[in-house]
Design a protein around this motif. Structure first.
Motif, PDB file in Angstrom:
ATOM      1  N   GLU A 277       0.850  -1.213   0.000  1.00 45.43           N
ATOM      2  CA  GLU A 277       0.000   0.000   0.000  1.00 45.43           C
ATOM      3  C   GLU A 277       0.879   1.254   0.000  1.00 45.43           C
ATOM      4  OE1 GLU A 277      -2.331  -0.872   3.505  1.00 45.43           O
ATOM      5  OE2 GLU A 277      -4.132  -1.322   2.317  1.00 45.43           O
ATOM      6  N   VAL A 278       2.008   1.183   0.702  1.00 34.55           N
ATOM      7  CA  VAL A 278       2.928   2.339   0.714  1.00 34.55           C
ATOM      8  C   VAL A 278       3.530   2.522  -0.681  1.00 34.55           C
ATOM      9  CG1 VAL A 278       5.082   3.258   1.694  1.00 34.55           C
ATOM     10  CG2 VAL A 278       3.433   2.097   3.171  1.00 34.55           C
ATOM     11  N   VAL A 279       3.890   1.416  -1.311  1.00 30.64           N
ATOM     12  CA  VAL A 279       4.457   1.490  -2.673  1.00 30.64           C
ATOM     13  C   VAL A 279       3.432   2.124  -3.622  1.00 30.64           C
ATOM     14  CG1 VAL A 279       5.219   0.106  -4.661  1.00 30.64           C
ATOM     15  CG2 VAL A 279       6.064  -0.433  -2.349  1.00 30.64           C
ATOM     16  N   ASN A 280       2.188   1.639  -3.548  1.00 30.02           N
ATOM     17  CA  ASN A 280       1.145   2.182  -4.443  1.00 30.02           C
ATOM     18  C   ASN A 280       0.878   3.662  -4.141  1.00 30.02           C
ATOM     19  OD1 ASN A 280       0.914  -0.343  -5.586  1.00 30.02           O
ATOM     20  ND2 ASN A 280      -0.741  -0.980  -4.197  1.00 30.02           N
ATOM     21  N   SER A 281       0.862   3.983  -2.852  1.00 29.41           N
ATOM     22  CA  SER A 281       0.626   5.378  -2.450  1.00 29.41           C
ATOM     23  C   SER A 281       1.749   6.269  -2.968  1.00 29.41           C
ATOM     24  CB  SER A 281       0.540   5.464  -0.913  1.00 29.41           C
ATOM     25  OG  SER A 281       0.487   6.792  -0.476  1.00 29.41           O
ATOM     26  N   PHE A 282       2.979   5.767  -2.892  1.00 24.93           N
ATOM     27  CA  PHE A 282       4.128   6.560  -3.392  1.00 24.93           C
ATOM     28  C   PHE A 282       3.994   6.788  -4.903  1.00 24.93           C
ATOM     29  CE2 PHE A 282       8.178   8.458  -3.648  1.00 24.93           C
ATOM     30  CZ  PHE A 282       8.740   8.030  -4.851  1.00 24.93           C
ATOM     31  N   GLU A 283       3.633   5.725  -5.626  1.00 23.13           N
ATOM     32  CA  GLU A 283       3.512   5.871  -7.102  1.00 23.13           C
ATOM     33  C   GLU A 283       2.425   6.897  -7.440  1.00 23.13           C
ATOM     34  OE1 GLU A 283       2.986   1.829  -8.520  1.00 23.13           O
ATOM     35  OE2 GLU A 283       5.154   1.621  -8.854  1.00 23.13           O
ATOM     36  N   ARG A 284       1.340   6.863  -6.655  1.00 20.32           N
ATOM     37  CA  ARG A 284       0.223   7.820  -6.885  1.00 20.32           C
ATOM     38  C   ARG A 284       0.698   9.247  -6.571  1.00 20.32           C
ATOM     39  NH1 ARG A 284      -3.231   4.704  -4.206  1.00 20.32           N
ATOM     40  NH2 ARG A 284      -2.835   5.692  -2.207  1.00 20.32           N
ATOM     41  N   ALA A 285       1.400   9.368  -5.450  1.00 19.42           N
ATOM     42  CA  ALA A 285       1.774  10.713  -4.956  1.00 19.42           C
ATOM     43  C   ALA A 285       2.891  11.333  -5.793  1.00 19.42           C
ATOM     44  CB  ALA A 285       2.220  10.608  -3.503  1.00 19.42           C
ATOM     45  N   SER A 286       3.771  10.470  -6.346  1.00 20.41           N
ATOM     46  CA  SER A 286       4.959  11.011  -7.056  1.00 20.41           C
ATOM     47  C   SER A 286       4.791  10.965  -8.578  1.00 20.41           C
ATOM     48  CB  SER A 286       6.190  10.160  -6.689  1.00 20.41           C
ATOM     49  OG  SER A 286       5.999   8.830  -7.179  1.00 20.41           O
ATOM     50  N   GLY A 287       3.894  10.079  -9.045  1.00 28.66           N
ATOM     51  CA  GLY A 287       3.773   9.898 -10.492  1.00 28.66           C
ATOM     52  C   GLY A 287       4.893   9.034 -11.046  1.00 28.66           C
ATOM     53  N   GLU A 288       5.723   8.488 -10.128  1.00 26.42           N
ATOM     54  CA  GLU A 288       6.848   7.634 -10.543  1.00 26.42           C
ATOM     55  C   GLU A 288       6.464   6.159 -10.433  1.00 26.42           C
ATOM     56  OE1 GLU A 288       9.257  10.903 -11.194  1.00 26.42           O
ATOM     57  OE2 GLU A 288       9.967   8.823 -11.433  1.00 26.42           O
ATOM     58  N   LYS A 289       6.959   5.368 -11.349  1.00 27.31           N
ATOM     59  CA  LYS A 289       6.783   3.904 -11.279  1.00 27.31           C
ATOM     60  C   LYS A 289       7.937   3.366 -10.448  1.00 27.31           C
ATOM     61  CE  LYS A 289       4.421   0.261 -12.766  1.00 27.31           C
ATOM     62  NZ  LYS A 289       4.381  -0.092 -11.311  1.00 27.31           N
ATOM     63  N   LEU A 290       7.634   2.538  -9.450  1.00 30.00           N
ATOM     64  CA  LEU A 290       8.713   2.075  -8.569  1.00 30.00           C
ATOM     65  C   LEU A 290       9.178   0.674  -8.965  1.00 30.00           C
ATOM     66  CD1 LEU A 290      10.159   3.216  -6.000  1.00 30.00           C
ATOM     67  CD2 LEU A 290       8.765   1.565  -4.725  1.00 30.00           C
ATOM     68  N   ASN A 291      10.492   0.509  -9.077  1.00 32.99           N
ATOM     69  CA  ASN A 291      11.078  -0.798  -9.408  1.00 32.99           C
ATOM     70  C   ASN A 291      11.254  -1.580  -8.113  1.00 32.99           C
ATOM     71  OD1 ASN A 291      12.509  -2.965 -10.286  1.00 32.99           O
ATOM     72  ND2 ASN A 291      14.406  -1.834 -10.726  1.00 32.99           N
ATOM     73  N   TYR A 292      10.438  -2.627  -7.938  1.00 34.15           N
ATOM     74  CA  TYR A 292      10.596  -3.418  -6.708  1.00 34.15           C
ATOM     75  C   TYR A 292      10.423  -4.901  -7.025  1.00 34.15           C
ATOM     76  CZ  TYR A 292       5.486  -4.035  -6.520  1.00 34.15           C
ATOM     77  OH  TYR A 292       4.182  -4.369  -6.806  1.00 34.15           O
ATOM     78  N   LYS A 293      10.919  -5.709  -6.070  1.00 37.48           N
ATOM     79  CA  LYS A 293      10.720  -7.169  -6.180  1.00 37.48           C
ATOM     80  C   LYS A 293      10.320  -7.694  -4.809  1.00 37.48           C
ATOM     81  CE  LYS A 293      15.406  -8.380  -4.857  1.00 37.48           C
ATOM     82  NZ  LYS A 293      16.694  -8.948  -5.129  1.00 37.48           N
ATOM     83  N   ILE A 294       9.725  -8.860  -4.793  1.00 31.84           N
ATOM     84  CA  ILE A 294       9.408  -9.509  -3.517  1.00 31.84           C
ATOM     85  C   ILE A 294      10.645 -10.283  -3.086  1.00 31.84           C
ATOM     86  CG2 ILE A 294       7.906 -11.142  -2.298  1.00 31.84           C
ATOM     87  CD1 ILE A 294       6.485  -8.577  -3.274  1.00 31.84           C
ATOM     88  N   ALA A 295      11.099 -10.065  -1.868  1.00 30.60           N
ATOM     89  CA  ALA A 295      12.311 -10.723  -1.359  1.00 30.60           C
ATOM     90  C   ALA A 295      11.950 -11.500  -0.094  1.00 30.60           C
ATOM     91  CB  ALA A 295      13.352  -9.639  -1.056  1.00 30.60           C
ATOM     92  N   PRO A 296      12.873 -12.296   0.426  1.00 29.42           N
ATOM     93  CA  PRO A 296      12.575 -13.047   1.662  1.00 29.42           C
ATOM     94  C   PRO A 296      12.255 -12.116   2.840  1.00 29.42           C
ATOM     95  CG  PRO A 296      14.601 -13.830   0.628  1.00 29.42           C
ATOM     96  CD  PRO A 296      14.210 -12.591  -0.111  1.00 29.42           C
ATOM     97  N   ARG A 297      11.575 -12.640   3.824  1.00 31.11           N
ATOM     98  CA  ARG A 297      11.248 -11.866   5.033  1.00 31.11           C
ATOM     99  C   ARG A 297      12.520 -11.340   5.698  1.00 31.11           C
ATOM    100  NH1 ARG A 297       6.809 -15.220   8.607  1.00 31.11           N
ATOM    101  NH2 ARG A 297       5.096 -15.293   7.079  1.00 31.11           N
ATOM    102  N   ARG A 298      12.389 -10.221   6.442  1.00 22.09           N
ATOM    103  CA  ARG A 298      13.526  -9.688   7.210  1.00 22.09           C
ATOM    104  C   ARG A 298      13.393 -10.168   8.652  1.00 22.09           C
ATOM    105  NH1 ARG A 298      14.249  -3.214   7.811  1.00 22.09           N
ATOM    106  NH2 ARG A 298      12.311  -3.484   8.989  1.00 22.09           N
ATOM    107  N   GLU A 299      14.488 -10.692   9.177  1.00 21.35           N
ATOM    108  CA  GLU A 299      14.545 -11.195  10.560  1.00 21.35           C
ATOM    109  C   GLU A 299      14.026 -10.118  11.533  1.00 21.35           C
ATOM    110  OE1 GLU A 299      15.589 -14.252  11.009  1.00 21.35           O
ATOM    111  OE2 GLU A 299      15.338 -14.217  13.189  1.00 21.35           O
ATOM    112  N   GLY A 300      13.142 -10.541  12.431  1.00 21.04           N
ATOM    113  CA  GLY A 300      12.756  -9.606  13.505  1.00 21.04           C
ATOM    114  C   GLY A 300      11.571  -8.716  13.173  1.00 21.04           C
ATOM    115  N   ASP A 301      11.090  -8.754  11.935  1.00 20.78           N
ATOM    116  CA  ASP A 301       9.926  -7.917  11.596  1.00 20.78           C
ATOM    117  C   ASP A 301       8.667  -8.453  12.265  1.00 20.78           C
ATOM    118  OD1 ASP A 301      10.821  -5.807  10.068  1.00 20.78           O
ATOM    119  OD2 ASP A 301      10.804  -6.937   8.217  1.00 20.78           O
ATOM    120  N   VAL A 302       7.876  -7.559  12.837  1.00 19.60           N
ATOM    121  CA  VAL A 302       6.563  -7.974  13.341  1.00 19.60           C
ATOM    122  C   VAL A 302       5.585  -7.889  12.172  1.00 19.60           C
ATOM    123  CG1 VAL A 302       7.016  -7.225  15.717  1.00 19.60           C
ATOM    124  CG2 VAL A 302       5.920  -5.628  14.114  1.00 19.60           C
ATOM    125  N   ILE A 303       4.491  -8.648  12.280  1.00 22.17           N
ATOM    126  CA  ILE A 303       3.534  -8.714  11.160  1.00 22.17           C
ATOM    127  C   ILE A 303       2.817  -7.381  10.998  1.00 22.17           C
ATOM    128  CG2 ILE A 303       1.422  -9.854  10.300  1.00 22.17           C
ATOM    129  CD1 ILE A 303       2.248 -12.236  12.213  1.00 22.17           C
TER     130      ILE A 303
END
Ligand code: WQD
Length: 346
Positions: A277-303
């Motif tokens: 949702e943050v990625v989509n919000s950024f693309e909407r707010a900036s007009g920029e297309k963001l280059n991203y990929k899905i990567a493995p989870r980061r240790e220690g992140d809460v859901i």
């Protein structure tokens, strides 16, 4: 108001925005910063916004004698907002003693000086990280503090406990701990913002640096979490809304005789947003297309973590006003200003 307000770490990201908010409310500010994770240029940025240069002392709060000297020089400090601390979760795992010394020794030396004063007020920069993965959402202040996942988070928990114990014996000392959720964005003038020092650990600076071409691609750390789109949820609060909350908390300490000696407030928007949702919000707010990929989870992140803001709304009379698109637009404006300056300096 008569006395001065000391802002430690006042040239840092949240600190500098809080100095602006304090000066705009008429407070007389003195900043302590050791410039380990900030730049003296931020002082000029603050001045360009408020047309008033705060007093500045380059002091490392780990030097006990320097802290003592400061309070002998500035005898009219009526409130302290204590931001100065190391704050990178990953670094704290690699170098715990740096975090325990910097984040806790500094706090102890500050409190030793404040305890000598007849009346003293301190606001402590804490973090929602103390809740770990909360059992209930949105997260209330009464939600149990859990075993920290990192030395950084542990220094926030221990810091709160040190303050509680000190308030019990230091007659004139009153304190508030503010537990921030995820601060993002920049002052709308783009004169101050989150300095790009090193590789960004946090999501939003990594997004803006990817969009401007400084980073190749954003890695989204995991899309297999039990959330609607599979990515983690956080409460992203604009840094100026956070700054205003500090002014409200300070005013409560200075003006409200009925305020208890110690209180805790969650500072968030009350709304959870997923990484996508943050990625989509950024693309909407900036007009920029963001280059991203899905990567493995980061240790220690809460859901998921987002705030129940009832207490701050009702007791501080404060509410975050800025929505995610606007916050991200301000982060993007800041990133472009940083690039402009870097191009000029080449
Ligand atoms: C947010 C979400 C990541 C980077 C930490 C501290 C907190 C405060 C803010 C200091 C998570 C995902 C991130 C990336 C990603 N620190 N992410 N790709 O971890 O919620 O909070 O920083 O004041 O105390 O705990 O913030 O911005 O690192 O991560 O997918 O390149 O974005 O997995 O879900 P976090 P964050």
């Amino acid at each position: 108001m008569s006395g001065k307000i000391l802002v430690t770490g006042g040239l840092g990201f949240i600190g500098s925005h809080t100095v602006v908010a304090l000066q705009q409310k008429g407070f007389d500010v003195v900043i302590i910063d050791n410039l380990s994770n900030s730049s003296i240029d931020v002082l000029a940025g603050i001045t360009r916004i408020t047309e008033k240069t705060p007093e500045f002392e380059k002091i490392d709060l780990r030097e006990k004698s320097s802290v003592k000297d400061f309070f002998e020089k500035y005898t009219d400090i009526e409130g302290v907002i204590h931001f100065a601390a190391s704050k990178a979760v990953g670094e704290s795992v690699q170098n715990p003693l740096l975090y325990y010394e910097n984040n806790l020794a500094s706090l102890v030396y500050l409190l030793q000086e404040l305890s000598k004063k007849e009346k003293a007020n301190i606001i402590f920069s804490s973090s929602c990280t103390v809740y770990g993965q909360a059992d209930e959402l949105p997260i209330k202040e009464e939600s149990p503090v859990k075993k920290a996942e990192s030395p950084y988070g542990n220094t926030k928990q221990i810091g709160e406990e040190i303050i509680i114990d000190t308030c019990k014996v230091a007659e004139g000392l009153k304190a508030i701990s503010l537990r921030y959720f995820n601060p993002i964005g920049a002052h709308d003038s783009a004169e101050i913002g989150e300095l790009p020092l090193g590789t960004p650990q946090n999501l939003v600076p990594f997004i803006t640096q990817t969009a401007i071409g400084k980073r190749e691609q954003l890695s989204v750390f995991g899309d297999d979490y039990p959330t609607e789109d599979g990515t983690c949820i956080r409460d992203y609060i604009h840094v100026m809304d956070l700054a205003e909350a500090h002014v409200a908390a300070l005013t409560r300490l200075l003006e409200n005789k009925e305020a208890p000696n110690y209180e805790v407030f969650n500072l968030g928007t009350g709304k959870g947003s997923s990484v996508l949702e943050v990625v989509n919000s950024f693309e909407r707010a900036s007009g920029e297309k963001l280059n991203y990929k899905i990567a493995p989870r980061r240790e220690g992140d809460v859901i998921a973590a987002y705030a129940d803001t009832t207490k701050a709304n009702d007791v501080l009379g404060w509410k975050a006003e800025t929505n995610l698109d606007t916050s991200l637009a301000s982060a993007w404006k800041w990133e472009r200003k940083v690039q402009e300056k870097e191009t000029e300096q080449r």
